[in-house]
Design an enzyme around this catalytic site. Structure first.
Site, PDB file in Angstrom:
ATOM      1  N   GLY A  10     -21.728  -5.630  -4.619  1.00 25.37           N
ATOM      2  CA  GLY A  10     -23.129  -6.206  -4.567  1.00 25.37           C
ATOM      3  C   GLY A  10     -23.013  -7.629  -4.374  1.00 25.37           C
ATOM      4  O   GLY A  10     -21.967  -8.456  -3.882  1.00 25.37           O
ATOM      5  N   GLN A  11     -24.248  -8.170  -4.318  1.00 24.07           N
ATOM      6  CA  GLN A  11     -24.551  -9.734  -3.875  1.00 24.07           C
ATOM      7  C   GLN A  11     -23.554 -10.710  -4.836  1.00 24.07           C
ATOM      8  O   GLN A  11     -22.809 -11.342  -4.196  1.00 24.07           O
ATOM      9  CB  GLN A  11     -25.839 -10.225  -3.973  1.00 24.07           C
ATOM     10  CG  GLN A  11     -27.076  -9.313  -3.789  1.00 24.07           C
ATOM     11  CD  GLN A  11     -28.265 -10.251  -3.794  1.00 24.07           C
ATOM     12  OE1 GLN A  11     -28.606 -11.115  -2.874  1.00 24.07           O
ATOM     13  NE2 GLN A  11     -29.007 -10.006  -4.841  1.00 24.07           N
ATOM     14  N   ASP A  35     -16.761   3.444 -10.961  1.00 21.10           N
ATOM     15  CA  ASP A  35     -18.014   4.029 -11.543  1.00 21.10           C
ATOM     16  C   ASP A  35     -18.015   3.654 -12.757  1.00 21.10           C
ATOM     17  O   ASP A  35     -17.376   4.081 -13.771  1.00 21.10           O
ATOM     18  CB  ASP A  35     -18.356   5.218 -11.207  1.00 21.10           C
ATOM     19  CG  ASP A  35     -19.680   5.811 -12.012  1.00 21.10           C
ATOM     20  OD1 ASP A  35     -20.343   4.983 -12.682  1.00 21.10           O
ATOM     21  OD2 ASP A  35     -20.268   6.786 -11.655  1.00 21.10           O
ATOM     22  N   ILE A  36     -18.634   2.508 -13.144  1.00 21.94           N
ATOM     23  CA  ILE A  36     -18.482   1.811 -14.582  1.00 21.94           C
ATOM     24  C   ILE A  36     -19.116   2.739 -15.793  1.00 21.94           C
ATOM     25  O   ILE A  36     -19.047   2.572 -16.974  1.00 21.94           O
ATOM     26  CB  ILE A  36     -19.171   0.498 -14.749  1.00 21.94           C
ATOM     27  CG1 ILE A  36     -20.940   0.638 -14.323  1.00 21.94           C
ATOM     28  CG2 ILE A  36     -18.534  -0.337 -13.901  1.00 21.94           C
ATOM     29  CD1 ILE A  36     -21.469  -0.932 -14.903  1.00 21.94           C
ATOM     30  N   TYR A 125     -36.580  -2.027 -15.911  1.00 19.73           N
ATOM     31  CA  TYR A 125     -35.266  -2.516 -15.579  1.00 19.73           C
ATOM     32  C   TYR A 125     -35.103  -3.712 -16.910  1.00 19.73           C
ATOM     33  O   TYR A 125     -33.612  -3.716 -17.314  1.00 19.73           O
ATOM     34  CB  TYR A 125     -35.423  -2.971 -14.237  1.00 19.73           C
ATOM     35  CG  TYR A 125     -34.439  -4.128 -14.048  1.00 19.73           C
ATOM     36  CD1 TYR A 125     -33.079  -3.734 -13.620  1.00 19.73           C
ATOM     37  CD2 TYR A 125     -34.674  -5.547 -14.020  1.00 19.73           C
ATOM     38  CE1 TYR A 125     -32.370  -4.886 -13.214  1.00 19.73           C
ATOM     39  CE2 TYR A 125     -33.709  -6.619 -13.734  1.00 19.73           C
ATOM     40  CZ  TYR A 125     -32.578  -6.241 -13.271  1.00 19.73           C
ATOM     41  OH  TYR A 125     -31.639  -7.061 -12.918  1.00 19.73           O
ATOM     42  N   TRP A 151     -33.733 -14.192  -9.962  1.00 22.31           N
ATOM     43  CA  TRP A 151     -34.169 -14.245  -8.456  1.00 22.31           C
ATOM     44  C   TRP A 151     -32.725 -14.589  -7.580  1.00 22.31           C
ATOM     45  O   TRP A 151     -32.883 -15.519  -6.668  1.00 22.31           O
ATOM     46  CB  TRP A 151     -35.013 -15.485  -8.213  1.00 22.31           C
ATOM     47  CG  TRP A 151     -36.437 -15.228  -8.800  1.00 22.31           C
ATOM     48  CD1 TRP A 151     -36.777 -14.747 -10.010  1.00 22.31           C
ATOM     49  CD2 TRP A 151     -37.692 -15.922  -8.622  1.00 22.31           C
ATOM     50  NE1 TRP A 151     -38.191 -14.674 -10.450  1.00 22.31           N
ATOM     51  CE2 TRP A 151     -38.698 -15.534  -9.380  1.00 22.31           C
ATOM     52  CE3 TRP A 151     -38.143 -16.821  -7.582  1.00 22.31           C
ATOM     53  CZ2 TRP A 151     -39.975 -15.796  -9.404  1.00 22.31           C
ATOM     54  CZ3 TRP A 151     -39.344 -17.431  -7.305  1.00 22.31           C
ATOM     55  CH2 TRP A 151     -40.443 -17.005  -8.351  1.00 22.31           C
TER      56      TRP A 151
HETATM   57  N1  LIG Z   1     -30.843  -9.715  -7.914  1.00 18.33           N
HETATM   58  C1  LIG Z   1     -31.551 -10.261  -8.764  1.00 18.33           C
HETATM   59  O1  LIG Z   1     -32.576 -10.993  -8.359  1.00 18.33           O
HETATM   60  C2  LIG Z   1     -30.770 -10.488 -10.089  1.00 18.33           C
HETATM   61  C3  LIG Z   1     -31.637 -11.441 -11.039  1.00 18.33           C
HETATM   62  C4  LIG Z   1     -31.141 -11.726 -12.255  1.00 18.33           C
HETATM   63  C5  LIG Z   1     -29.980 -10.896 -12.955  1.00 18.33           C
HETATM   64  N2  LIG Z   1     -29.446 -10.224 -11.764  1.00 18.33           N
HETATM   65  C6  LIG Z   1     -28.189  -9.443 -12.273  1.00 18.33           C
HETATM   66  O2  LIG Z   1     -26.932 -10.126 -11.681  1.00 18.33           O
HETATM   67  C7  LIG Z   1     -26.047  -8.993 -11.659  1.00 18.33           C
HETATM   68  C8  LIG Z   1     -25.698  -8.759 -10.272  1.00 18.33           C
HETATM   69  O3  LIG Z   1     -26.806  -8.156  -9.241  1.00 18.33           O
HETATM   70  P1  LIG Z   1     -26.862  -8.341  -7.670  1.00 18.33           P
HETATM   71  O4  LIG Z   1     -27.903  -9.144  -7.496  1.00 18.33           O
HETATM   72  O5  LIG Z   1     -25.601  -8.698  -7.427  1.00 18.33           O
HETATM   73  O6  LIG Z   1     -27.256  -6.867  -7.507  1.00 18.33           O
HETATM   74  P2  LIG Z   1     -26.618  -5.755  -6.379  1.00 18.33           P
HETATM   75  O7  LIG Z   1     -26.315  -6.648  -5.127  1.00 18.33           O
HETATM   76  O8  LIG Z   1     -27.602  -4.568  -6.410  1.00 18.33           O
HETATM   77  O9  LIG Z   1     -25.100  -5.243  -6.929  1.00 18.33           O
HETATM   78  C9  LIG Z   1     -25.088  -4.320  -8.066  1.00 18.33           C
HETATM   79  C10 LIG Z   1     -23.867  -3.507  -7.514  1.00 18.33           C
HETATM   80  O10 LIG Z   1     -23.520  -2.515  -8.537  1.00 18.33           O
HETATM   81  C11 LIG Z   1     -23.291  -1.561  -8.157  1.00 18.33           C
HETATM   82  N3  LIG Z   1     -23.267  -0.428  -8.948  1.00 18.33           N
HETATM   83  C12 LIG Z   1     -24.484   0.160  -9.144  1.00 18.33           C
HETATM   84  N4  LIG Z   1     -24.149   1.280 -10.100  1.00 18.33           N
HETATM   85  C13 LIG Z   1     -22.871   1.287 -10.414  1.00 18.33           C
HETATM   86  C14 LIG Z   1     -22.007   2.052 -11.111  1.00 18.33           C
HETATM   87  N5  LIG Z   1     -22.302   2.996 -12.029  1.00 18.33           N
HETATM   88  N6  LIG Z   1     -20.539   1.683 -11.051  1.00 18.33           N
HETATM   89  C15 LIG Z   1     -20.379   0.727 -10.401  1.00 18.33           C
HETATM   90  N7  LIG Z   1     -21.001  -0.206  -9.601  1.00 18.33           N
HETATM   91  C16 LIG Z   1     -22.365   0.178  -9.543  1.00 18.33           C
HETATM   92  C17 LIG Z   1     -24.192  -1.459  -6.839  1.00 18.33           C
HETATM   93  O11 LIG Z   1     -23.692  -0.528  -5.838  1.00 18.33           O
HETATM   94  P3  LIG Z   1     -24.589   0.347  -4.961  1.00 18.33           P
HETATM   95  O12 LIG Z   1     -25.255  -0.695  -4.000  1.00 18.33           O
HETATM   96  O13 LIG Z   1     -23.872   1.558  -4.166  1.00 18.33           O
HETATM   97  O14 LIG Z   1     -25.531   1.019  -5.762  1.00 18.33           O
HETATM   98  C18 LIG Z   1     -23.908  -2.626  -6.072  1.00 18.33           C
HETATM   99  O15 LIG Z   1     -22.907  -2.919  -5.511  1.00 18.33           O
HETATM  100  C19 LIG Z   1     -26.619  -7.821 -12.213  1.00 18.33           C
HETATM  101  O16 LIG Z   1     -26.247  -7.419 -13.528  1.00 18.33           O
HETATM  102  C20 LIG Z   1     -28.213  -8.034 -12.238  1.00 18.33           C
HETATM  103  O17 LIG Z   1     -28.952  -7.399 -13.194  1.00 18.33           O
HETATM  104  C21 LIG Z   1     -29.633  -9.884 -10.555  1.00 18.33           C
END
Ligand SMILES: NC(=O)c1ccc[n+]([C@@H]2O[C@H](COP(=O)([O-])OP(=O)(O)OC[C@H]3O[C@@H](n4cnc5c(N)ncnc54)[C@H](OP(=O)(O)O)[C@@H]3O)[C@@H](O)[C@H]2O)c1
Length: 293
Positions: A10-11, A35-36, A125, A151
């Site tokens: 992920g990002q 898979d967590i 969410y 964000w």
């Molecule tokens: N994005 C935002 O704006 C934002 C804001 C505040 C907080 N956050 C938090 O920051 C954290 C990182 O988010 P991010 O922005 O990096 O999101 P992201 O790019 O969607 O990354 C999340 C990763 O988790 C993977 N994933 C999903 N289900 C899974 C599972 N069962 N087992 C293992 N991996 C799994 C996804 O894989 P797939 O892509 O294959 O589904 C993806 O690679 C998260 O906790 C999110 O809630 C994000």
């Protein structure tokens, strides 16, 4: 220091891997590798690798789809983090750094949310992320660190920055919500902060970390339009039109106000966030112009 990173595709996961300190012995696993939600697999990895720290960057992040995929959102965002916390607890001495979200708040505040402010998520969410925070704290107590951010964007797929760049490259007028306020946060700066948490074993509990400054999504889009031209990612500056939330209906409601008070965290981890516009510039400069075509 042995560090297990989940959700490394992920990002934030990618940036964590990129920014790993040289003394970290990493096991970084993407969704395909771990898979967590798979209890046996999680216990096996933790037992075999014996990490000192687990950084959970895996999450269900499809905010609108979560309204209809409630079970999956809760499984990934609440049940699985509990499992990670339980496996860390069983390991003994293993910390879990878990990422959470500004969406645990209702957005009705008029000053940045503090960690002791009561949550009140207004979408599924946010409720599932709050469920995850509680599960992790319950299972791991003082060995848990929960870092809420907001964000988040990066140079990689599926985020606001990429959507804006795509629309701007198509040369179409871009309409963006101007009445939701928050702090855009680059995945790279969040990853640096997470590493600062990892290197401070005495730090635990609930924390807020975002880039500095304030923006609406409209402000963020205008800044993207301006800076993307300078970075050579789009040929010409594109007009961005401010709109109201009601003009852009989505399945999930969003909080109107998402600012998080980061001051206690800055003091605890000793690292200060840069202004979001500066982080945006750095992120845009990391995208090669050729990728934008
Ligand atoms: N994005 C935002 O704006 C934002 C804001 C505040 C907080 N956050 C938090 O920051 C954290 C990182 O988010 P991010 O922005 O990096 O999101 P992201 O790019 O969607 O990354 C999340 C990763 O988790 C993977 N994933 C999903 N289900 C899974 C599972 N069962 N087992 C293992 N991996 C799994 C996804 O894989 P797939 O892509 O294959 O589904 C993806 O690679 C998260 O906790 C999110 O809630 C994000």
């Amino acid at each position: 220091m042995r560090v297990l990173i989940t959700g490394s595709g992920g990002q934030v996961g990618r940036e964590l891997v990129r920014a790993a300190p040289p003394d970290a012995e990493l096991r970084a696993l993407s969704r395909g590798e771990l898979d967590i939600g798979d209890e046996a697999a999680v216990w096996a990895v933790v037992k075999e690798f014996m990490p000192a720290v687990i950084i959970n960057a895996a999450a269900y992040t499809a905010v609108d789809r979560a309204e209809t995929e409630r079970d999956l959102a809760w499984k990934v965002n609440a049940t699985a983090p509990r499992l990670l916390a339980q496996s860390a607890a069983a390991q003994g001495g293993c910390r879990l750094i878990h990422i959470s979200s500004d969406y645990v708040f209702s957005g009705e505040s008029s000053r940045p949310y503090r960690t002791d402010d009561g949550p009140g998520p207004i979408n599924e969410y946010g409720r599932s992320k709050l469920g995850g925070e509680r599960a992790v704290q319950q299972a791991l107590g003082a060995m848990a660190v929960i870092v809420r951010s907001s964000w988040v964007y990066s140079a990689h797929e599926r985020n606001f920055l990429h959507t804006m760049l795509r629309l701007m490259r198509e040369g179409r007028p871009v309409r963006v919500v101007a009445d939701q306020i928050g702090a855009p946060t680059s995945a790279a700066s969040l990853a640096s902060a997470l590493w600062a948490f990892a290197s401070r074993p005495g730090v635990s509990g609930l924390h807020h970390w975002t880039d500095a400054g304030v923006a609406s999504w409209y402000d963020f889009a205008v800044s993207i339009a301006d800076q993307a031209v300078v970075a050579g990612l789009i040929p010409d500056r594109v007009e961005v039109t401010p709109i109201a939330t009601e003009e852009y209906p989505t399945a999930a409601r969003r909080p109107a106000f998402s600012l998080l008070d980061t001051r206690p965290t800055v003091a605890a981890v000793g690292t200060r966030p840069a202004h979001w516009a500066r982080e945006l510039k750095a992120t845009l400069q990391s995208i090669r112009p050729i990728q934008a075509t």
